[in-house]
Design a protein around this motif. Sequence first.
Motif, PDB file in Angstrom:
ATOM      1  N   ALA A  25       0.840  -1.205   0.000  1.00 39.10           N
ATOM      2  CA  ALA A  25       0.000   0.000   0.000  1.00 39.10           C
ATOM      3  C   ALA A  25       0.874   1.254   0.000  1.00 39.10           C
ATOM      4  O   ALA A  25       0.596   2.231  -0.698  1.00 39.10           O
ATOM      5  N   PHE A  49      -7.555  -6.459   2.943  1.00 39.84           N
ATOM      6  CA  PHE A  49      -7.993  -5.291   2.166  1.00 39.84           C
ATOM      7  C   PHE A  49      -9.510  -5.107   2.213  1.00 39.84           C
ATOM      8  O   PHE A  49     -10.038  -4.148   1.669  1.00 39.84           O
ATOM      9  N   VAL A 292      -6.941  -0.340   2.935  1.00 38.00           N
ATOM     10  CA  VAL A 292      -5.732   0.268   2.384  1.00 38.00           C
ATOM     11  C   VAL A 292      -5.127   1.327   3.311  1.00 38.00           C
ATOM     12  O   VAL A 292      -3.912   1.327   3.568  1.00 38.00           O
TER      13      VAL A 292
END
Length: 395
Positions: A25, A49, A292
């Motif tokens: 990320a 995620f 994220v």
Amino acid sequence: MSVRIILFTGKGGVGKTTSAAGTAALAARAGQRTLVLSTDAAHSLGDAFGRQVGREPVEVATNLWVHQVDAQRRFERSWGEIQGYLMSVLDAAGVDPITAEELTVIPGAEEVLALLELRNHVVSGDWDVVIVDCAPTAETLRLLALPEALGWYMTRVFGVQRRVVRALRPMLSRAAGVPMPEDAVFDAVERLHADLEQVQQILTEKDATVRLVLTPETVVVAEARRSLTTLSLYGYRVDGVIANRVFPEGGGDEWRAGWVAAQQAVLAEVRQSFADLPIWLSGYRADEPMGVDALAGFAEAAYGGDDSLAIPESGEGPLTITRTSTGAVLRIALPFAQRQDVDLARHGDELVVTVGSYRRLLSLPAALSRHTVSAARVEDGALQVRFRFEQEEQP
Ligand SMILES: Nc1ncnc2c1ncn2[C@@H]1O[C@H](COP(=O)(O)OP(=O)(O)OP(=O)(O)O)[C@@H](O)[C@H]1O
Ligand SMILES: [Mg+2]
């Protein structure tokens, strides 16, 4: 164009997926076209995620893609054919072309597939960074030992056979009762061999590194030390340690104070054990880092301003060969290994190095073929093998 590859490994549950996803990320935020790939059958990347991830890469944020390798797919058929043939050869009428010492791994289709998928992504040109979320340590080591071991099998078992088989097939299958492989099997083997050689090359290049994830607990650290030794044996570069789930100091009751103290003691040991590597600390959070933003935050805090994609300086890999006046010295870094853990044998052009339960078959470079092993020792975290050049015997 080279691709930065980082593999995350460590004992079960220590935070590999979280660290891998977080690092990815962060890389994506820095503008790198990033793929995070999982070789683990559990679908935890998708969970981290908070997204459904499928058999094809899924975009979860700008520049950030996730791919869960599905092991059961297309590869199985052709591999099954090869493996089946191998078995039949080994079984056939007392034929045992592989001595116990040389027999290292009989790989599974899943592991091979994961490696091939990694290679496809690396050569595709689609990515600047490929992050691999590996299965727990033992499986990862098996995976990483695979390309070389399998290459060895293929050259031995199939290379010799192919030449012989072409000419003798009709006669042999009648006489010996040894099953003769079809050309299709040979072709599949050759393709696979070439592919795995490429995987091996990709993973031992300078821009591919492995990161160890651990929690500050004695058993976890012990395993991390052993994996550093084994990774080194196979020629992989470890470029850092993430110490995860560190209890914040201060406040709390006796129970917490006890844990803080215990962790600090283990962390001191971690710093000493991995003195040459950066150690990134990551605090035990109040909740699971998911999504994220949370994952990027996790990684940002852990790396604390360090460049998480930096390629380590050290020029030489774990294996070096240095010329001397009488021959050469081959050096394999084996951090923590003691003399009694290491075993060495030579078979023709191969050096068989065993450390604990792991073994590597090293093909010696042609330059060393007319050399004999004159000495070997384990010292300062490395195995040194001395070769002496043998003069041709004069009659
Ligand atoms: N520093 C942390 N603070 C709080 N929770 C964390 C932290 N690190 C990881 N976790 C949580 O712990 C759980 C296990 O983490 P993760 O899935 O990353 O471990 P893993 O090493 O990949 O496990 P496995 O071996 O099962 O693949 C997850 O629910 C994750 O969100
Ligand atoms: Mg995981």
